[in-house]
Design an enzyme around this catalytic site. Structure first.
Site, PDB file in Angstrom:
ATOM      1  N   SER A 220       0.840  -1.195   0.000  1.00 23.33           N
ATOM      2  CA  SER A 220       0.000   0.000   0.000  1.00 23.33           C
ATOM      3  C   SER A 220       0.873   1.242   0.000  1.00 23.33           C
ATOM      4  CB  SER A 220      -0.910   0.012   1.229  1.00 23.33           C
ATOM      5  OG  SER A 220      -1.573   1.254   1.364  1.00 23.33           O
ATOM      6  N   TYR A 233      -0.911  -0.545  10.533  1.00 20.03           N
ATOM      7  CA  TYR A 233      -1.069  -0.935   9.128  1.00 20.03           C
ATOM      8  C   TYR A 233       0.085  -0.403   8.284  1.00 20.03           C
ATOM      9  CZ  TYR A 233      -3.473  -1.621   4.635  1.00 20.03           C
ATOM     10  OH  TYR A 233      -3.810  -2.008   3.359  1.00 20.03           O
TER      11      TYR A 233
END
Length: 362
Positions: A220, A233
């Site tokens: 990501s 995350y």
């Protein structure tokens, strides 16, 4: 129990479909495409324009420049990733973690319908039940014993795996001060350690395959920028990117027949980030899962090693950390990077049908 998917309210306008990605795509397939570029001088010649006329010279120079850029791009791709491997879908055994819904399920269903053997690993039952060519295995990738057990079952049922797609992920969506230690451990175990467990378990199968194999890593842009309420995350995705690049360097020497695909998307329209609004729909559009799936499938089908980044800004995100710190701070405020999670709902939107289902988790 049937489920439905309802998107959160969006700030859509009549020009919402117009994004910088669409503009660039149109330009690449028209004015910046070698074929179109060479048509311009040919049209001039069809009008009996002399070769030494200024418009003719300019158009030829432009067409030559665009052609050189495309050739250099192809050479760069070959130098970076090498030759493609041979792919025969009837012989491929594709393992997809987190494939019971969302992006993983899209890829699984496409390959199942096309004749490949697909194994989906997830803690939840498949959203639409098992599709043709797709076999579901209940597995928590954060548990290395479960991963090892399921690997044996896949080899027994489908054959030795040849493609591994590390797609499983969870989002806690809290400030670090508000997270419990168990939530941090669960997040890192799924989002980071799970990649190590699946790679350690399935990579030996890929190295023994005569045709080689393909490893797809879902990362990501948050791993490059970080964001408020995504400390766990972001840390995991940064680690996943580093893991992928390090492993690619190792395999390039020891097992060059294995192809590596790194996927670095921006915000994807899945329940994983349900409720999060993009700060700028033109410069940072939300990516549809089907668009990411198409790129992943194309890379696997063609046997390529490659790097997939979308939308457009994701391809240049590495340059963000090159900017002066002050400029980075201003860019973060303008882009709203650290405000996006304020409207985060995530998997809390999952309800029973009696209460009105909102989403099915990613």
């Amino acid at each position: 129990m049937a489920t439905t998917f309802t998107r959160p309210p969006q700030r859509d306008t009549w020009f919402a479909p117009v994004t910088i990605d669409m503009v660039v795509k149109v330009a690449r397939t028209s004015f910046f495409h070698p074929f179109i570029a060479w048509i311009i001088p040919l049209c001039f010649r069809a009008q009996n324009m002399m070769w030494d006329a200024p418009p003719m010279l300019v158009s030829i120079a432009w067409a030559a420049f665009i052609s050189v850029c495309w050739i250099v791009g192809a050479i760069n791709q070959r130098l970076a990733f090498g030759l493609p491997r041979e792919v025969d879908l009837s012989e491929e055994v594709i393992v997809i973690t987190g494939g019971a819904s969302g992006l993983g399920m899209l890829v699984a269903e496409v390959y199942g319908m096309r004749g490949a053997s697909v194994a989906v690993l997830d803690t939840r039952e498949m959203e639409n039940g098992e599709s043709r060519g797709v076999t579901y295995y209940k597995c928590d990738v954060s548990d290395k014993e479960q991963v090892a057990r399921v690997a044996g079952e896949i080899e027994r049922d489908l054959g030795p795996p040849t493609v591994l797609i590390n797609n499983a992920a969870i989002v806690v969506g809290k400030r670090l001060l508000d997270m419990s230690v168990s939530e941090v451990e669960r997040s890192l175990s799924t989002n980071l350690l799970g990649h190590f467990y699946t790679l350690k378990t399935f990579l030996p199968y890929l190295t023994r395959s005569e045709r080689g194999g393909t490893i797809v890593t879902l990362s990501s842009v948050i791993g490059h920028t970080g964001a408020a309420q995504l400390s766990d995350y972001a840390a995991a995705k940064a680690g996943v990117t580093a893991l992928h690049k390090s492993l690619a360097a190792e395999l390039r020497v020891s097992h060059p027949e294995i192809r590596m695909v790194l996927v670095t998307p921006g915000q994807v329209s899945t329940p994983l980030f349900y409720g999060v609004q993009t700060p700028n729909a033109f410069l940072a559009p939300v990516v549809e899962p089907v668009d990411v799936a198409k790129e992943i499938i194309a890379a696997i089908d063609n046997g390529y090693s490659t790097s997939i980044a979308m939308p457009l800004y994701a391809r240049w995100i590495d340059w963000f950390n090159v900017l002066p710190i002050g400029v980075q701070a201003i860019a973060r405020r303008v882009a709203g990077v650290d405000d996006g999670m304020k409207t985060f709902i995530g998997r809390k939107g999952v309800q029973s049908e009696k209460n009105g289902v909102l989403i099915e988790p990613f």
